[in-house]
Scaffold this motif. Structure first.
Motif, PDB file in Angstrom:
ATOM      1  N   SER A 136       0.752  -1.300   0.026  1.00 55.12           N
ATOM      2  CA  SER A 136      -0.023   0.002   0.086  1.00 55.12           C
ATOM      3  C   SER A 136       0.872   1.361   0.017  1.00 55.12           C
ATOM      4  O   SER A 136       1.932   1.151   0.538  1.00 55.12           O
ATOM      5  CB  SER A 136      -0.775  -0.039   1.225  1.00 55.12           C
ATOM      6  N   TRP A 137       0.269   2.284  -0.382  1.00 48.22           N
ATOM      7  CA  TRP A 137       0.950   3.795  -0.402  1.00 48.22           C
ATOM      8  C   TRP A 137       1.578   3.922   0.958  1.00 48.22           C
ATOM      9  O   TRP A 137       2.723   4.259   1.219  1.00 48.22           O
ATOM     10  CB  TRP A 137      -0.020   4.811  -0.601  1.00 48.22           C
ATOM     11  N   PHE A 138       0.794   3.677   2.203  1.00 49.69           N
ATOM     12  CA  PHE A 138       1.352   3.945   3.378  1.00 49.69           C
ATOM     13  C   PHE A 138       2.498   3.058   3.849  1.00 49.69           C
ATOM     14  O   PHE A 138       3.491   3.438   4.707  1.00 49.69           O
ATOM     15  CB  PHE A 138       0.071   3.692   4.454  1.00 49.69           C
ATOM     16  N   THR A 139       2.445   1.800   3.532  1.00 48.71           N
ATOM     17  CA  THR A 139       3.341   0.809   3.849  1.00 48.71           C
ATOM     18  C   THR A 139       4.791   1.189   3.108  1.00 48.71           C
ATOM     19  O   THR A 139       5.957   1.279   3.485  1.00 48.71           O
ATOM     20  CB  THR A 139       2.998  -0.601   3.356  1.00 48.71           C
ATOM     21  N   LYS A 140       4.746   1.443   1.794  1.00 44.45           N
ATOM     22  CA  LYS A 140       5.646   1.761   0.922  1.00 44.45           C
ATOM     23  C   LYS A 140       6.320   3.062   1.410  1.00 44.45           C
ATOM     24  O   LYS A 140       7.668   3.187   1.176  1.00 44.45           O
ATOM     25  CB  LYS A 140       5.069   1.506  -0.388  1.00 44.45           C
ATOM     26  N   ASN A 141       5.651   4.134   1.582  1.00 43.85           N
ATOM     27  CA  ASN A 141       6.233   5.373   1.781  1.00 43.85           C
ATOM     28  C   ASN A 141       6.616   5.849   3.210  1.00 43.85           C
ATOM     29  O   ASN A 141       7.259   6.747   3.443  1.00 43.85           O
ATOM     30  CB  ASN A 141       5.343   6.472   0.970  1.00 43.85           C
ATOM     31  N   VAL A 142       5.685   5.169   4.037  1.00 49.50           N
ATOM     32  CA  VAL A 142       5.951   5.208   5.509  1.00 49.50           C
ATOM     33  C   VAL A 142       6.824   4.273   6.414  1.00 49.50           C
ATOM     34  O   VAL A 142       7.790   4.484   6.592  1.00 49.50           O
ATOM     35  CB  VAL A 142       4.897   5.800   6.382  1.00 49.50           C
ATOM     36  N   LEU A 143       5.916   3.268   6.627  1.00 50.79           N
ATOM     37  CA  LEU A 143       6.403   2.242   7.295  1.00 50.79           C
ATOM     38  C   LEU A 143       7.664   1.525   6.759  1.00 50.79           C
ATOM     39  O   LEU A 143       8.660   1.142   7.297  1.00 50.79           O
ATOM     40  CB  LEU A 143       5.525   0.929   7.221  1.00 50.79           C
ATOM     41  N   ASP A 144       7.812   1.210   5.153  1.00 44.66           N
ATOM     42  CA  ASP A 144       9.237   0.844   4.779  1.00 44.66           C
ATOM     43  C   ASP A 144      10.380   1.872   4.354  1.00 44.66           C
ATOM     44  O   ASP A 144      11.328   1.605   3.898  1.00 44.66           O
ATOM     45  CB  ASP A 144       8.667  -0.245   3.646  1.00 44.66           C
ATOM     46  N   ASN A 145       9.787   3.268   4.599  1.00 47.36           N
ATOM     47  CA  ASN A 145      10.779   4.022   4.255  1.00 47.36           C
ATOM     48  C   ASN A 145      12.005   4.017   5.236  1.00 47.36           C
ATOM     49  O   ASN A 145      12.026   4.108   6.501  1.00 47.36           O
ATOM     50  CB  ASN A 145      10.093   5.440   4.487  1.00 47.36           C
ATOM     51  N   LYS A 146      13.291   4.096   4.624  1.00 44.13           N
ATOM     52  CA  LYS A 146      14.553   3.982   5.489  1.00 44.13           C
ATOM     53  C   LYS A 146      14.606   5.191   6.449  1.00 44.13           C
ATOM     54  O   LYS A 146      15.188   5.051   7.546  1.00 44.13           O
ATOM     55  CB  LYS A 146      15.714   3.840   4.604  1.00 44.13           C
ATOM     56  N   ILE A 147      14.209   6.245   5.979  1.00 43.40           N
ATOM     57  CA  ILE A 147      14.279   7.402   6.855  1.00 43.40           C
ATOM     58  C   ILE A 147      13.413   7.210   8.363  1.00 43.40           C
ATOM     59  O   ILE A 147      13.866   7.426   9.323  1.00 43.40           O
ATOM     60  CB  ILE A 147      13.832   8.763   6.273  1.00 43.40           C
ATOM     61  N   PHE A 148      12.228   6.680   8.003  1.00 45.17           N
ATOM     62  CA  PHE A 148      11.386   6.406   9.141  1.00 45.17           C
ATOM     63  C   PHE A 148      11.918   5.210  10.047  1.00 45.17           C
ATOM     64  O   PHE A 148      12.021   5.393  11.200  1.00 45.17           O
ATOM     65  CB  PHE A 148      10.148   5.905   8.537  1.00 45.17           C
ATOM     66  N   GLY A 149      12.441   4.218   9.439  1.00 46.72           N
ATOM     67  CA  GLY A 149      13.443   3.080  10.336  1.00 46.72           C
ATOM     68  C   GLY A 149      14.234   3.611  10.776  1.00 46.72           C
ATOM     69  O   GLY A 149      14.591   3.311  12.411  1.00 46.72           O
ATOM     70  N   LEU A 150      15.208   4.441  10.331  1.00 39.74           N
ATOM     71  CA  LEU A 150      16.463   4.813  10.997  1.00 39.74           C
ATOM     72  C   LEU A 150      16.091   6.164  12.183  1.00 39.74           C
ATOM     73  O   LEU A 150      16.786   5.995  13.033  1.00 39.74           O
ATOM     74  CB  LEU A 150      17.406   5.737  10.014  1.00 39.74           C
ATOM     75  N   GLY A 151      14.916   6.704  11.926  1.00 39.14           N
ATOM     76  CA  GLY A 151      14.310   7.624  12.920  1.00 39.14           C
ATOM     77  C   GLY A 151      14.111   6.860  14.072  1.00 39.14           C
ATOM     78  O   GLY A 151      14.342   7.337  15.349  1.00 39.14           O
ATOM     79  N   LEU A 152      13.341   5.792  13.935  1.00 40.02           N
ATOM     80  CA  LEU A 152      13.175   4.793  15.098  1.00 40.02           C
ATOM     81  C   LEU A 152      14.268   4.361  15.610  1.00 40.02           C
ATOM     82  O   LEU A 152      14.311   4.417  17.168  1.00 40.02           O
ATOM     83  CB  LEU A 152      12.168   3.672  14.661  1.00 40.02           C
ATOM     84  N   VAL A 153      15.268   3.892  15.149  1.00 40.23           N
ATOM     85  CA  VAL A 153      16.556   3.477  15.859  1.00 40.23           C
ATOM     86  C   VAL A 153      17.209   4.489  16.394  1.00 40.23           C
ATOM     87  O   VAL A 153      17.589   4.522  17.791  1.00 40.23           O
ATOM     88  CB  VAL A 153      17.451   2.672  14.663  1.00 40.23           C
ATOM     89  N   ALA A 154      16.906   5.677  15.842  1.00 45.33           N
ATOM     90  CA  ALA A 154      17.964   6.843  16.395  1.00 45.33           C
ATOM     91  C   ALA A 154      17.046   7.269  17.880  1.00 45.33           C
ATOM     92  O   ALA A 154      17.574   7.764  18.722  1.00 45.33           O
ATOM     93  CB  ALA A 154      17.840   7.978  15.384  1.00 45.33           C
ATOM     94  N   ALA A 155      15.766   7.118  17.805  1.00 43.24           N
ATOM     95  CA  ALA A 155      15.066   7.359  18.862  1.00 43.24           C
ATOM     96  C   ALA A 155      15.448   6.468  19.915  1.00 43.24           C
ATOM     97  O   ALA A 155      15.472   7.161  21.294  1.00 43.24           O
ATOM     98  CB  ALA A 155      13.474   7.827  18.447  1.00 43.24           C
ATOM     99  N   VAL A 156      15.418   5.324  19.899  1.00 44.86           N
ATOM    100  CA  VAL A 156      15.617   4.181  20.837  1.00 44.86           C
ATOM    101  C   VAL A 156      17.048   4.628  21.357  1.00 44.86           C
ATOM    102  O   VAL A 156      17.261   4.337  22.774  1.00 44.86           O
ATOM    103  CB  VAL A 156      15.364   2.699  20.294  1.00 44.86           C
ATOM    104  N   VAL A 157      17.982   4.700  20.520  1.00 41.23           N
ATOM    105  CA  VAL A 157      19.372   4.848  20.991  1.00 41.23           C
ATOM    106  C   VAL A 157      19.641   6.280  21.925  1.00 41.23           C
ATOM    107  O   VAL A 157      20.095   6.304  22.766  1.00 41.23           O
ATOM    108  CB  VAL A 157      20.200   4.837  19.904  1.00 41.23           C
ATOM    109  N   ALA A 158      18.702   7.333  21.290  1.00 40.16           N
ATOM    110  CA  ALA A 158      18.891   8.581  22.069  1.00 40.16           C
ATOM    111  C   ALA A 158      18.170   8.994  23.095  1.00 40.16           C
ATOM    112  O   ALA A 158      18.577   9.809  24.005  1.00 40.16           O
ATOM    113  CB  ALA A 158      18.614   9.737  21.067  1.00 40.16           C
ATOM    114  N   LEU A 159      17.168   8.031  23.411  1.00 40.69           N
ATOM    115  CA  LEU A 159      16.276   8.452  24.474  1.00 40.69           C
ATOM    116  C   LEU A 159      16.936   8.160  26.017  1.00 40.69           C
ATOM    117  O   LEU A 159      16.667   9.231  26.655  1.00 40.69           O
ATOM    118  CB  LEU A 159      15.034   7.514  24.586  1.00 40.69           C
ATOM    119  N   PRO A 160      17.769   7.320  26.386  1.00 41.86           N
ATOM    120  CA  PRO A 160      18.385   7.433  27.379  1.00 41.86           C
ATOM    121  C   PRO A 160      19.061   8.618  27.748  1.00 41.86           C
ATOM    122  O   PRO A 160      19.212   9.138  29.006  1.00 41.86           O
ATOM    123  CB  PRO A 160      19.211   6.120  27.224  1.00 41.86           C
ATOM    124  N   PHE A 161      19.673   9.134  26.783  1.00 42.49           N
ATOM    125  CA  PHE A 161      20.611  10.292  26.756  1.00 42.49           C
ATOM    126  C   PHE A 161      19.694  11.750  26.913  1.00 42.49           C
ATOM    127  O   PHE A 161      20.221  12.365  27.878  1.00 42.49           O
ATOM    128  CB  PHE A 161      21.575  10.605  25.683  1.00 42.49           C
TER     129      PHE A 161
END
Length: 230
Positions: A136-161
């Motif tokens: 779907s458009w939402f899956t392709k452009n949001v959920l599978d977007n590399k920027i979105f995925g990297l943003g989630l990883v960055a958030a998890v890593v950054a939150l403790p700090f």
């Protein structure tokens, strides 16, 4: 429709068992029952004034609410984990079949696994093949977007700090842990939220192996399970 955008277009109607709109998953159901049971009988009292004060303190100053850094991390993770679970669960889902993903996954930002659990426990049988071109458009452009995925990883890593947990532990680890355990033992808000974060992490770990095998069919199942466990 928005609900359709949140799903995946089925590769073929023959890929799923004809007429089967739901499938019981005992793991996700057990997690849900365990979470609800703990929320009911766990530490703390419902509607305690102290819990309202904690929430109001966070709303008034999210960057420095003045309570345990450990719980600040837990509470902030509850805003990230539903997005991670959504990114894993939606591409696996069967578009137009079974429970709609949108209501449950939207409510997850307020109710955590209390909303996610029923969906994962009774959703339609997950797909066995993945074709990015039919997403779907939402899956392709949001959920599978590399920027979105990297943003989630960055958030998890950054939150403790962001919440100052490493510095608090360095200054006085015993007091930092003690402040959290005291809140956990006396606050329903803290104990239930903490368990919610744990269960959401377990659910995400359980969804990862299927996600990997869908995208990389050549990947050995045991290796996929190891990645999820990690």
């Amino acid at each position: 429709a928005l609900q359709t955008q949140l799903g995946m277009a089925a590769s073929s109607p023959d890929e799923l068992e004809e007429g089967q709109s739901w499938e019981f998953n005992p793991l996700f159901a057990s997690l849900w029952l365990g979470f609800i049971g703990f929320a009911i009988v766990g530490p703390g009292e419902f509607n305690a004034p102290a819990d309202t004060e904690l929430l109001n303190a966070y709303i008034a100053n999210p960057s420095d609410p003045g309570f345990s850094e450990v719980f600040q991390l837990v509470f902030n993770l509850l805003g990230v984990m539903p997005m991670i679970v959504t990114a894993l669960a939606v591409p696996q889902g069967s578009s137009g079949r079974g429970l709609p993903a949108l209501p449950f996954l939207s409510l997850a930002f307020a109710m955590g696994y209390g909303a996610v659990g029923p969906y994962l426990s009774f959703r339609a049988p997950p797909r066995t093949e993945f074709n990015p071109e039919e997403s779907s458009w939402f899956t392709k452009n949001v959920l599978d977007n590399k920027i979105f995925g990297l943003g989630l990883v960055a958030a998890v890593v950054a939150l403790p700090f962001v919440v100052g947990l490493p510095s608090a532990l360095a200054d006085d680890a015993s007091a930092t842990i003690g402040a959290y355990t005291h809140l956990f033992a006396t606050s329903k808000f803290v104990s239930a939220s903490s368990m919610d974060a744990v269960v959401l992490n377990i659910a995400a770990a359980a969804l990862i192996p299927r996600d990997l095998r869908l995208r990389k069919p050549e990947l050995d199942e045991s290796n996929a399970n190891l990645v999820g466990a990690a």
